[in-house]
Design a protein around this motif. Structure first.
Motif, PDB file in Angstrom:
ATOM      1  N   VAL A 145     -14.232   4.273   9.745  1.00 16.93           N
ATOM      2  CA  VAL A 145     -14.617   2.867   9.830  1.00 16.93           C
ATOM      3  C   VAL A 145     -13.561   2.056   9.102  1.00 16.93           C
ATOM      4  N   ALA A 184      -9.633  -0.186  10.280  1.00 20.34           N
ATOM      5  CA  ALA A 184      -8.346   0.028  10.937  1.00 20.34           C
ATOM      6  C   ALA A 184      -7.220  -0.665  10.190  1.00 20.34           C
ATOM      7  N   GLY A 185      -7.376  -0.806   8.854  1.00 22.30           N
ATOM      8  CA  GLY A 185      -6.268  -1.317   8.041  1.00 22.30           C
ATOM      9  C   GLY A 185      -5.320  -0.167   7.705  1.00 22.30           C
ATOM     10  N   LEU A 186      -4.504  -0.399   6.701  1.00 21.92           N
ATOM     11  CA  LEU A 186      -3.486   0.595   6.352  1.00 21.92           C
ATOM     12  C   LEU A 186      -4.126   1.933   5.962  1.00 21.92           C
ATOM     13  N   GLY A 201      -7.279   3.199   6.827  1.00 20.77           N
ATOM     14  CA  GLY A 201      -7.919   3.873   7.959  1.00 20.77           C
ATOM     15  C   GLY A 201      -6.892   4.461   8.916  1.00 20.77           C
ATOM     16  N   ILE A 237     -13.337   2.916  14.182  1.00 24.15           N
ATOM     17  CA  ILE A 237     -14.218   1.785  14.492  1.00 24.15           C
ATOM     18  C   ILE A 237     -13.778   0.596  13.652  1.00 24.15           C
ATOM     19  N   LYS A 253     -14.403  -3.816  13.121  1.00 27.60           N
ATOM     20  CA  LYS A 253     -15.055  -5.044  13.587  1.00 27.60           C
ATOM     21  C   LYS A 253     -14.025  -6.070  14.056  1.00 27.60           C
ATOM     22  N   LEU A 254     -12.751  -5.827  13.705  1.00 20.66           N
ATOM     23  CA  LEU A 254     -11.663  -6.705  14.136  1.00 20.66           C
ATOM     24  C   LEU A 254     -10.715  -5.931  15.030  1.00 20.66           C
ATOM     25  N   SER A 272      -4.874  -5.946   5.624  1.00 20.89           N
ATOM     26  CA  SER A 272      -3.569  -5.361   5.235  1.00 20.89           C
ATOM     27  C   SER A 272      -2.416  -6.194   5.789  1.00 20.89           C
ATOM     28  N   GLN A 324       1.634  -9.884   1.376  1.00 20.53           N
ATOM     29  CA  GLN A 324       2.913 -10.589   1.445  1.00 20.53           C
ATOM     30  C   GLN A 324       4.000  -9.903   0.629  1.00 20.53           C
ATOM     31  N   GLY A 355     -11.959  -1.889   3.358  1.00 22.92           N
ATOM     32  CA  GLY A 355     -11.170  -2.951   2.730  1.00 22.92           C
ATOM     33  C   GLY A 355     -11.865  -3.678   1.584  1.00 22.92           C
ATOM     34  N   GLY A 415      -8.570   3.386   0.356  1.00 21.00           N
ATOM     35  CA  GLY A 415      -8.129   1.996   0.428  1.00 21.00           C
ATOM     36  C   GLY A 415      -8.928   1.129  -0.537  1.00 21.00           C
ATOM     37  N   GLU A 416      -8.941  -0.174  -0.271  1.00 21.08           N
ATOM     38  CA  GLU A 416      -9.527  -1.086  -1.266  1.00 21.08           C
ATOM     39  C   GLU A 416     -11.031  -0.891  -1.448  1.00 21.08           C
ATOM     40  N   ALA A 456      -3.471   2.216  -0.399  1.00 26.53           N
ATOM     41  CA  ALA A 456      -4.047   2.374   0.945  1.00 26.53           C
ATOM     42  C   ALA A 456      -3.255   3.413   1.749  1.00 26.53           C
TER      43      ALA A 456
HETATM   44  C1  LIG Z   1      -3.514 -12.442   0.914  1.00 29.79           C
HETATM   45  C2  LIG Z   1      -3.345 -11.049   0.374  1.00 29.79           C
HETATM   46  C3  LIG Z   1      -2.088 -10.610  -0.005  1.00 29.79           C
HETATM   47  C4  LIG Z   1      -1.928  -9.316  -0.511  1.00 29.79           C
HETATM   48  N1  LIG Z   1      -0.668  -8.913  -0.876  1.00 29.79           N
HETATM   49  C5  LIG Z   1      -0.488  -7.633  -1.318  1.00 29.79           C
HETATM   50  C6  LIG Z   1       0.823  -7.157  -1.622  1.00 29.79           C
HETATM   51  O1  LIG Z   1       1.817  -7.861  -1.480  1.00 29.79           O
HETATM   52  N2  LIG Z   1       0.945  -5.892  -2.062  1.00 29.79           N
HETATM   53  C7  LIG Z   1      -0.128  -5.053  -2.224  1.00 29.79           C
HETATM   54  O2  LIG Z   1       0.048  -3.908  -2.630  1.00 29.79           O
HETATM   55  N3  LIG Z   1      -1.380  -5.492  -1.920  1.00 29.79           N
HETATM   56  C8  LIG Z   1      -1.576  -6.745  -1.470  1.00 29.79           C
HETATM   57  N4  LIG Z   1      -2.846  -7.173  -1.158  1.00 29.79           N
HETATM   58  C9  LIG Z   1      -3.963  -6.203  -1.189  1.00 29.79           C
HETATM   59  C10 LIG Z   1      -3.862  -5.271   0.000  1.00 29.79           C
HETATM   60  O3  LIG Z   1      -3.412  -5.978   1.121  1.00 29.79           O
HETATM   61  C11 LIG Z   1      -5.196  -4.617   0.343  1.00 29.79           C
HETATM   62  O4  LIG Z   1      -5.799  -4.087  -0.796  1.00 29.79           O
HETATM   63  C12 LIG Z   1      -5.019  -3.491   1.357  1.00 29.79           C
HETATM   64  O5  LIG Z   1      -4.232  -3.924   2.442  1.00 29.79           O
HETATM   65  C13 LIG Z   1      -6.357  -2.974   1.839  1.00 29.79           C
HETATM   66  O6  LIG Z   1      -6.168  -2.101   2.930  1.00 29.79           O
HETATM   67  P1  LIG Z   1      -7.417  -1.372   3.565  1.00 29.79           P
HETATM   68  O7  LIG Z   1      -6.892  -0.499   4.654  1.00 29.79           O
HETATM   69  O8  LIG Z   1      -8.211  -0.747   2.493  1.00 29.79           O
HETATM   70  O9  LIG Z   1      -8.335  -2.538   4.171  1.00 29.79           O
HETATM   71  P2  LIG Z   1      -8.077  -3.688   5.271  1.00 29.79           P
HETATM   72  O10 LIG Z   1      -6.679  -3.787   5.686  1.00 29.79           O
HETATM   73  O11 LIG Z   1      -8.739  -4.909   4.741  1.00 29.79           O
HETATM   74  O12 LIG Z   1      -8.902  -3.164   6.529  1.00 29.79           O
HETATM   75  C14 LIG Z   1     -10.316  -3.115   6.533  1.00 29.79           C
HETATM   76  C15 LIG Z   1     -10.774  -2.658   7.896  1.00 29.79           C
HETATM   77  O13 LIG Z   1     -12.161  -2.394   7.864  1.00 29.79           O
HETATM   78  C16 LIG Z   1     -12.767  -2.898   9.042  1.00 29.79           C
HETATM   79  N5  LIG Z   1     -14.184  -3.135   8.739  1.00 29.79           N
HETATM   80  C17 LIG Z   1     -14.736  -3.670   7.619  1.00 29.79           C
HETATM   81  N6  LIG Z   1     -16.071  -3.704   7.718  1.00 29.79           N
HETATM   82  C18 LIG Z   1     -16.391  -3.151   8.910  1.00 29.79           C
HETATM   83  C19 LIG Z   1     -17.616  -2.912   9.592  1.00 29.79           C
HETATM   84  N7  LIG Z   1     -18.803  -3.238   9.072  1.00 29.79           N
HETATM   85  N8  LIG Z   1     -17.567  -2.337  10.821  1.00 29.79           N
HETATM   86  C20 LIG Z   1     -16.374  -2.020  11.391  1.00 29.79           C
HETATM   87  N9  LIG Z   1     -15.186  -2.242  10.785  1.00 29.79           N
HETATM   88  C21 LIG Z   1     -15.206  -2.797   9.559  1.00 29.79           C
HETATM   89  C22 LIG Z   1     -11.983  -4.149   9.366  1.00 29.79           C
HETATM   90  O14 LIG Z   1     -12.118  -4.490  10.721  1.00 29.79           O
HETATM   91  C23 LIG Z   1     -10.561  -3.674   9.026  1.00 29.79           C
HETATM   92  O15 LIG Z   1      -9.995  -3.018  10.127  1.00 29.79           O
HETATM   93  C24 LIG Z   1      -3.034  -8.463  -0.648  1.00 29.79           C
HETATM   94  C25 LIG Z   1      -4.292  -8.900  -0.263  1.00 29.79           C
HETATM   95  C26 LIG Z   1      -4.449 -10.196   0.215  1.00 29.79           C
HETATM   96  C27 LIG Z   1      -5.843 -10.642   0.558  1.00 29.79           C
END
Ligand SMILES: Cc1cc2nc3c(=O)[nH]c(=O)nc-3n(C[C@H](O)[C@H](O)[C@H](O)COP(=O)(O)OP(=O)(O)OC[C@H]3O[C@@H](n4cnc5c(N)ncnc54)[C@H](O)[C@@H]3O)c2cc1C
Length: 569
Positions: free
Chosen positions: A11, A13-15, A17, A34, A36-37, A44, A48, A192, A371-372, A392
């Protein structure tokens, strides 16, 4: 009712997943991702500034120490070692996949300074690092044939409490409202961040902590939720992020009296002290009446001395944001900023291999997080900039490897239609409710009160008040009514589901903060301004019952080579 059967359901699709999906797909397991986006809209892609690695250093010890100290000694030092040691290979892996990082004069990968780091370690692609990494890894996942289940909302975790085993999720197709079951031997949450529970935040609308709440509702724990990072430089008014890259490239902060006030708070590191230190300094200057701007409620971020060329070549995205949202040319004028809720150190507790810890004592079976949304405890009480994309990518890959390893030993649990009942009831109740409350108003109250009472500064009085506010909002949420009763792209329904999740995990942020009578990293108690290792050098594990009552227990921190010391910058 459709029941789809997989080896692995991911669940998110960020970095995180996608890093896992690639490992799992390569091993030939039947997997779906899976989201939601659309995957490329995952947060991710909004990152920046950069992604850290000790590329040109003899070893990774200095990166490890900076991360431990940055996290105010609450990070687990074995997990931090893994993060930092795997960083250089992770950057090379992303580069080999096709991520184009910005280069230094000699053609090597360029690295910029970031807060709390003793050397420039943030690899970057201009100021679009996350987008570059996410697009690259998505292309590779797609090329390998990873199956994407896009615009489906996971609403319930299938979990057997007796055997502590997960076996998939039930989810809703946003386009039609159809509910289906994704039955799997292994389930990975990579959902995330979740700073949307604050009024001023830098997060995407989707960052509502769904994965966390799904775990809580099955009686599973969340870890260290009181540690919420406030980034020093959100655009005044909106909280939209101006990356730390701005200060990494030489940006300076001034108060309304034109004082470079960081000289008082962090004489050596100045603007490049860790985020918790800079955010508190900003908010303190404003509280003392030394804010900038018409209402004295902002601080100036000054990049004018850097010159238009450097800004255009290294910070083009930030320059666009300042122009679009405030009409400001950052090469000529100073930018008004203020601290913004940005990142969550806590989350679903995992061991070093990304297996979910159902409690401080037990590991769940078939359930993983990365991830986060996860708390691998690499950031402790405060994350250093550019360590999160790294987390992540590194732990997403580790989660994938662990799942492949565990697959043989996982007992399949066969789901049937009854497993979707809980989520179907939840959506039906919301659609049929006839109360007088609106989700938008309730959410606004939650966000404003979280910022006021559980923000950069907190104390017992504010946190007790917030506990009551959340309890009252829970009651009122029962009387909510939706105007849109359809099942086709019902965003009001989705927002109601998400708001329910926000209420759940916000209760844990507040409960953890109330019990932690000390200040450490991003958690600052005005009534307990000092760190207290004797009582609180430990992790918080929090639970929520069906009535919304919280319960906390504590677990040891893994200390390695580095004993806690005073944290000065
Ligand atoms: C503006 C901004 C700038 C940043 N800059 C940096 C940086 O420069 N360097 C750094 O190290 N970190 C940075 N961060 C933090 C970093 O980007 C995140 O911590 C990291 O990308 C999280 O990755 P992730 O794969 O865990 O989650 P995400 O990339 O947030 O992906 C979450 C995924 O979960 C899915 N999802 C969530 N809930 C559901 C559900 N109920 N059903 C189905 N799908 C669901 C979403 O669709 C999405 O695909 C930044 C964050 C922000 C907000």
């Amino acid at each position: 009712m459709n029941i789809y059967r997989y080896d692995v359901a991911i669940v998110g699709a960020g970095l995180a997943g996608l890093s896992a999906a690639i490992e799992i797909k390569k091993a030939g397991l039947k997997t779906c991702v899976i989201s939601k986006l659309h995957p490329l809209r995952s947060h991710s892609g909004a990152a920046q500034g950069g992604i850290n690695a000790a590329l040109n250093e003899a070893d990774t010890r200095s990166h490890e120490f900076d991360t431990i100290k940055g996290g105010d000694y609450l990070g687990d030092q074995d997990a931090i070692k893994t993060l930092c040691q795997k960083a250089p290979a992770t950057i090379r892996r992303l580069e080999k996949m096709g991520a184009v990082f910005s280069r230094a004069e000699d053609g090597s990968i360029a690295q910029r300074a970031f807060g709390g780091q003793s050397k420039p370690r943030a690899c970057y692609a201009k100021d679009r690092t996350g987008l570059t990494c996410l697009q690259t890894i998505y292309e590779q996942a797609d090329r390998l044939g990873v199956e994407f289940v896009e615009e489906w909302f996971a609403g319930d975790l299938l979990y057997d409490p007796l055997s502590r085993a997960a076996y998939g999720v039930s989810a809703m197709k946003l386009a039609t409202g159809e509910i289906a079951i994704f039955n799997a031997k292994a389930t990975l949450f990579a959902t995330g961040g979740y700073a949307r529970c604050y009024a001023i935040n830098s997060n995407a609308h989707a960052n509502t902590g769904d994965g966390l709440s799904l775990c809580l509702r099955k009686g599973l724990a969340l870890e260290d939720m009181e540690f919420v990072q406030f980034h020093p430089t959100g655009l005044a008014g909106s909280g939209i992020l101006i990356s730390e890259a701005a200060r990494g490239e030489g940006g300076r902060l001034y108060n309304g009296l034109n004082e470079r006030f960081m000289e008082k708070y962090a004489p050596q590191k100045l603007e490049l002290a860790p985020r918790d230190v800079v955010s508190r300094a900003i908010e303190r200057e404003i509280a003392l009446g030394r804010g900038a701007g018409e209402n004295k409620d902002a601080i100036w971020l000054d990049l004018t001395h850097l010159g238009g060329d450097l800004i255009a070549s290294k910070l083009p995205e930030l320059s666009d944001l300042a122009r679009s949202f405030l009409g400001i040319d950052m090469a000529v004028d100073r930018v008004p900023i203020r601290a913004t809720a940005h990142y969550s150190m806590g989350g679903i507790p995992v061991d070093n291999d990304c297996r979910v810890r159902a409690s401080a004592a037990f590991i769940a079976s078939g359930l993983y997080a990365a991830g986060e949304c996860a708390c691998a405890s690499v950031h402790g009480a405060n994350r250093l900039g550019a360590n999160s994309l790294l987390e992540a990518a590194v732990f997403g890959q580790i989660a994938g490897e662990t799942i492949v390893k565990d697959m043989r030993d996982l007992e399949p649990i066969k789901a049937d239609a009854a497993d979707a009942q809980g989520f179907a009831d939840e959506t039906r109740k919301l659609l049929n409710s006839r109360g007088d409350e609106s989700v938008a108003f309730l959410r606004e109250e939650l966000q404003q009160s979280m910022s006021a009472n559980a923000g950069v500064f907190r104390d017992r009085v504010s946190l007790e008040k917030q506990t009551e506010i959340i309890a009252a909002l829970r009651d009122r949420f029962l009387r909510v009514s939706l105007r849109d009763k359809s099942r086709v792209f019902n965003t009001e329904l989705q927002e109601a589901l998400e708001f329910g999740h926000m209420l759940d995990y916000s209760a844990l942020i507040v409960a953890g903060a109330l019990k932690r009578e000390e200040s450490r990293g991003a958690h600052y108690r005005a009534d307990f301004p000092n760190r207290n290792d004797a009582a609180f050098l430990r992790h918080t594990f929090g639970y929520l019952d069906a009535e919304g009552k919280t319960r906390l227990e504590y677990a040891d921190v893994t200390i390695g080579e580095y004993q806690p010391e005073a944290r000065e910058y």
